[in-house]
Design a protein around this motif. Structure first.
Motif, mmCIF file in Angstrom:
data_model
loop_
_atom_site.group_PDB
_atom_site.id
_atom_site.type_symbol
_atom_site.label_atom_id
_atom_site.label_comp_id
_atom_site.label_asym_id
_atom_site.label_seq_id
_atom_site.Cartn_x
_atom_site.Cartn_y
_atom_site.Cartn_z
ATOM 1 N N VAL A 1 -16.695 24.651 50.156
ATOM 2 C CA VAL A 1 -17.316 23.223 49.996
ATOM 3 C C VAL A 1 -18.755 23.207 50.003
ATOM 4 O O VAL A 1 -19.654 22.608 49.141
ATOM 5 C CB VAL A 1 -16.620 22.110 50.791
ATOM 6 C CG1 VAL A 1 -17.274 20.962 50.671
ATOM 7 C CG2 VAL A 1 -15.147 22.137 50.350
ATOM 8 N N GLU A 2 -19.168 23.751 51.179
ATOM 9 C CA GLU A 2 -20.857 23.893 51.202
ATOM 10 C C GLU A 2 -21.504 24.565 49.989
ATOM 11 O O GLU A 2 -22.396 23.890 49.594
ATOM 12 C CB GLU A 2 -21.147 24.746 52.588
ATOM 13 C CG GLU A 2 -20.895 23.728 53.785
ATOM 14 C CD GLU A 2 -21.290 24.613 55.077
ATOM 15 O OE1 GLU A 2 -21.188 24.017 56.219
ATOM 16 O OE2 GLU A 2 -21.045 25.761 55.158
ATOM 17 N N MET B 1 -1.225 21.566 48.128
ATOM 18 C CA MET B 1 -2.337 21.963 47.799
ATOM 19 C C MET B 1 -3.098 22.683 49.043
ATOM 20 O O MET B 1 -3.111 21.967 50.064
ATOM 21 C CB MET B 1 -3.126 20.768 47.247
ATOM 22 C CG MET B 1 -4.509 21.285 46.861
ATOM 23 S SD MET B 1 -5.346 19.762 45.932
ATOM 24 C CE MET B 1 -5.354 18.569 47.368
ATOM 25 N N SER B 2 -3.650 23.843 48.732
ATOM 26 C CA SER B 2 -4.226 24.613 49.942
ATOM 27 C C SER B 2 -5.607 23.970 49.785
ATOM 28 O O SER B 2 -6.615 23.885 48.746
ATOM 29 C CB SER B 2 -4.279 26.209 49.364
ATOM 30 O OG SER B 2 -5.197 26.308 48.498
ATOM 31 N N LEU B 3 -6.303 23.573 51.054
ATOM 32 C CA LEU B 3 -7.411 22.924 51.015
ATOM 33 C C LEU B 3 -8.557 24.145 51.065
ATOM 34 O O LEU B 3 -8.393 25.356 51.476
ATOM 35 C CB LEU B 3 -7.709 22.483 52.485
ATOM 36 C CG LEU B 3 -6.895 21.358 52.473
ATOM 37 C CD1 LEU B 3 -7.114 20.604 54.145
ATOM 38 C CD2 LEU B 3 -7.299 20.044 51.725
ATOM 39 N N LEU C 1 -14.467 19.952 41.699
ATOM 40 C CA LEU C 1 -15.074 18.860 40.708
ATOM 41 C C LEU C 1 -15.303 17.907 41.574
ATOM 42 O O LEU C 1 -14.199 17.666 42.525
ATOM 43 C CB LEU C 1 -14.075 18.496 39.455
ATOM 44 C CG LEU C 1 -14.097 19.815 38.298
ATOM 45 C CD1 LEU C 1 -13.143 19.347 37.209
ATOM 46 C CD2 LEU C 1 -15.622 20.007 37.856
ATOM 47 N N ILE C 2 -15.964 16.839 41.301
ATOM 48 C CA ILE C 2 -16.026 15.656 42.131
ATOM 49 C C ILE C 2 -15.390 14.358 41.373
ATOM 50 O O ILE C 2 -15.729 14.149 40.158
ATOM 51 C CB ILE C 2 -17.604 15.246 42.360
ATOM 52 C CG1 ILE C 2 -18.184 16.447 43.199
ATOM 53 C CG2 ILE C 2 -17.363 14.069 43.168
ATOM 54 C CD1 ILE C 2 -19.696 16.214 42.968
ATOM 55 N N LEU D 1 -12.891 15.361 46.191
ATOM 56 C CA LEU D 1 -12.776 16.469 45.226
ATOM 57 C C LEU D 1 -11.534 16.852 44.797
ATOM 58 O O LEU D 1 -10.332 16.625 45.240
ATOM 59 C CB LEU D 1 -13.412 17.684 45.893
ATOM 60 C CG LEU D 1 -14.687 17.756 46.894
ATOM 61 C CD1 LEU D 1 -14.969 18.610 47.391
ATOM 62 C CD2 LEU D 1 -15.745 16.962 45.960
ATOM 63 N N ARG D 2 -11.601 17.662 43.469
ATOM 64 C CA ARG D 2 -10.412 18.180 42.749
ATOM 65 C C ARG D 2 -10.486 19.578 42.661
ATOM 66 O O ARG D 2 -11.874 20.200 42.271
ATOM 67 C CB ARG D 2 -10.003 17.480 41.555
ATOM 68 C CG ARG D 2 -9.243 16.128 41.960
ATOM 69 C CD ARG D 2 -8.592 15.365 40.592
ATOM 70 N NE ARG D 2 -8.184 14.051 40.974
ATOM 71 C CZ ARG D 2 -8.351 13.172 40.220
ATOM 72 N NH1 ARG D 2 -8.402 13.210 38.906
ATOM 73 N NH2 ARG D 2 -7.984 11.954 40.669
ATOM 74 N N ARG D 3 -9.416 20.110 42.396
ATOM 75 C CA ARG D 3 -9.784 21.952 42.256
ATOM 76 C C ARG D 3 -9.298 21.701 40.772
ATOM 77 O O ARG D 3 -8.291 21.256 40.376
ATOM 78 C CB ARG D 3 -8.625 22.604 43.020
ATOM 79 C CG ARG D 3 -9.194 23.809 43.387
ATOM 80 C CD ARG D 3 -8.244 24.482 44.179
ATOM 81 N NE ARG D 3 -8.561 24.765 45.687
ATOM 82 C CZ ARG D 3 -9.581 25.437 46.068
ATOM 83 N NH1 ARG D 3 -10.330 26.150 44.910
ATOM 84 N NH2 ARG D 3 -9.796 25.662 47.346
#
Lengths: 429, 161
Positions: free
Chosen positions: B9-10, B1-3, B138-139, B130-132
């Motif tokens: 995120v901000e 997974m790419s961060l 998404l949290i 978090l999830r993508r």
């Protein structure tokens, strides 16, 4: 500035079904000072639970009635309550909230004390007289009285106070119904809820065993219950409030929520039902079916005068609170549960606790709001016609769970101690 | 997974703060996964405490979080009706890496709540998982660790932190 005030502070007339409390009692600094002098300095006060200092050397520091106290279990296993202040020049000998240690060292000049309070060593000991040592002037000062009722530890700042057991009196019956829930002993769970309310402390006394406010103050909590739990509609809020003497009081009642000891609700599933049935069966074995039913299926909101609340409801909370000003109190809240509880039941207990209780629950924040709103209303406490609270609900009638007899019980004892008068003296308002 | 990048995120956390401060709570809830957890531990607990055996202030699963949002929309939720004014300041955002399939993010926060002439401050750190998904982030979990000695004078956490 002393405006003409209602005298007495509490007024009772059984014939007229009248019971009034002067709102000045919630706003006046001199009355608060009298409460410290005649109530908090004379009554048995809850310090903590022995399970919080379970092992030899365990300690906690805690403020009780404005005192800075050190609660220890010493290396002989004996429980102690000391004033947390160095006998030398006054600094705290313990500056941690909790921990385990054989010794406490005052960092100011390096005096070292055992957890039994005895001075062990001090730098430059040869510069002190022989009398200093002989007279034990260097030991920590214990709180005048300390007593342990089945794990619940109390202190009294009055050396002349009677025994704790006598003080608890009829309240012991209800304390025992909570403490009998465990074979191996009830314990305080990890995590303490510390909060404040911008209101007089006696408002929380009243609120903690008030069945009358639920339908409106907690309407949104009751909505939540209806939304999320398939509730047994048969179980209504029903029961009685009782005066226990000495200002102690209780409301005992049935309610629709689940109880971890041991009132099953459908939300807990089949596994939960098995667990609840087993808990009930064990209690019945130890205490008989009748008492087991009472322990499991009745809720209890118990007030130990002046400010210890044990609410044995959807979880068990222990709560105590002190004023720092007439319009401000600090509250400490804990969760109590059986030591031997399964991890399943422990999880449900805590889950149950949080859905109703505490500063983030679905009910307590609205109580906080109500109490602060009362305090805001007491800005009018000295106005003619607005100077009294009415606490008369249920007078002269058969007891019912949402009446106010338990508050009258508190107020009569409070008045006896603070005003030194009976509620029936002093004529009409 | 790419961060995700820190700025991604901000943007996401600032959007969350904005929804909270504007009381758009139903939209706020849509930022959460259906298995989300929202937690505020008591202030005397260690950072890794679990609500399974320790008393928190708040330990919501998604069902209770949704109920919390419903409750916050009611006039009978007396502690937040009339509504308080809030301001969520989010700072020191760091994307730490991947933990069990979630993106771990920490941030500092200061949340101000004003009501009845009192402004109370909640200060601490957020620990996010978090999830993508297709639409963005998404949290899955939000833990609010308060740098406070109890809730004095705040008295309650009736708002969402």
């Amino acid at each position: 500035m002393n405006a003409p005030t209602p005298s007495p502070l509490v007024l009772e007339d059984e014939k007229q079904g009248l019971f009034r409390v002067a709102r000045k009692s919630f706003t006046d600094t001199e009355i608060m000072n009298a409460e410290y002098g005649n109530v908090f300095n004379k009554c048995w006060l809850y310090l903590g639970h022995e399970s919080e200092v379970a092992k030899k050397g365990d300690f906690i520091t805690r403020t009780v009635a404005k005192r800075n106290l050190l609660f220890t279990r010493d290396m002989n296993g004996v429980l102690n309550a000391f004033f947390n202040t160095c006998p030398h020049r006054g600094a705290e000998v313990c500056r941690e909230r909790a921990g385990n240690s054989k010794h406490f060292q005052c960092f100011y000049h390096g005096w070292i004390f055992g957890c039994d309070g005895q001075l062990k060593s001090l730098p430059g000991a040869d510069r002190y007289s022989a009398d200093f040592k002989e007279q034990k002037r260097g030991n920590l000062v214990p709180v005048p009285r300390f007593s342990n009722y089945r794990g619940m530890c109390f202190i009294n700042f009055d050396p002349q106070a009677g025994s704790l057991e006598d003080y608890l009196g009829n309240a012991r019956e209800y304390l025992d119904l909570v403490l009998d829930q465990s074979e191996s002993g009830m314990v305080i769970l990890k995590g303490m809820q510390e909060y404040a309310i911008r209101a007089n402390w006696k408002l929380l006394v009243e609120n903690s065993n008030d069945g009358y406010h639920a339908a409106t103050t907690h309407a949104s909590y009751l909505d939540y219950l209806a939304n999320t739990h398939a509730l047994d509609k048969e179980v209504a809020l029903r029961g009685v409030g009782r005066e226990l003497g000495g200002g102690h009081a209780v409301v005992e009642y049935t309610a629709p929520w689940g109880r971890p000891i041991a009132n099953w609700i459908p939300k807990w599933g089949e596994e939960g039902k098995k667990e609840m049935d087993a808990l009930h069966a064990k209690l019945a074995e130890r205490h008989g079916k009748e008492r087991a039913d009472r322990i499991c299926f009745k809720n209890r909101n118990l007030l130990i005068f002046p400010n210890l609340v044990l609410n044995d409801i959807m979880a068990v909370t222990v709560r105590t609170f002190y004023p720092t000003a007439p319009n401000y109190m600090n509250v400490n809240g804990w969760a109590l549960g059986p030591n031997e509880e399964s991890s399943w039941a422990r999880q449900y207990r805590l889950d149950n606790f949080l859905e109703f209780l505490g500063p983030g629950g679905f009910a307590t924040p609205d109580d906080v709001e109500a109490l602060e709103s009362c305090q805001a209303g007491y800005q009018n406490a000295l106005e003619t016609g607005a100077e009294w609270n009415d606490i008369s609900k249920g007078m002269g009638l058969d007891p019912f769970y949402d009446d106010e007899v338990q508050m009258r019980s508190f107020w009569k004892e409070w008045n006896r101690r603070v005003s030194g008068a009976s509620t029936k003296e002093g004529g009409q308002s | 997974m790419s961060l995700p990048t820190r700025s991604e995120v901000e943007d996401f956390l600032y959007q969350e703060a904005d929804l909270l401060d504007n009381w758009k709570l139903k939209e706020w809830l849509q930022l959460y996964t259906k298995d989300a957890e929202y937690q505020v531990p008591s202030t005397d607990l260690p950072k890794d405490a679990s609500p399974v055996d320790s008393l928190f202030y708040i330990a919501d699963d998604y069902v209770r979080l949704e109920q919390r949002v419903i409750r916050l929309g009611k006039k009978s939720m007396h502690s937040e009706y009339p509504r308080s004014k809030t301001r969520h300041l989010v700072t020191n955002v760091r994307v730490l890496g991947e933990v069990e399939g979630d993106i771990q993010v920490t941030a500092g926060f200061a949340v101000f709540r004003t009501k009845w002439g009192n402004t109370d401050t909640f200060v601490g750190s957020y620990d996010y998982r978090l999830r993508r998904n297709e639409g963005g982030l998404l949290i899955r979990k939000k833990r609010c660790l308060l740098d406070l000695d109890g809730l004095r004078p705040q008295g309650r956490v009736s708002i969402l932190l």
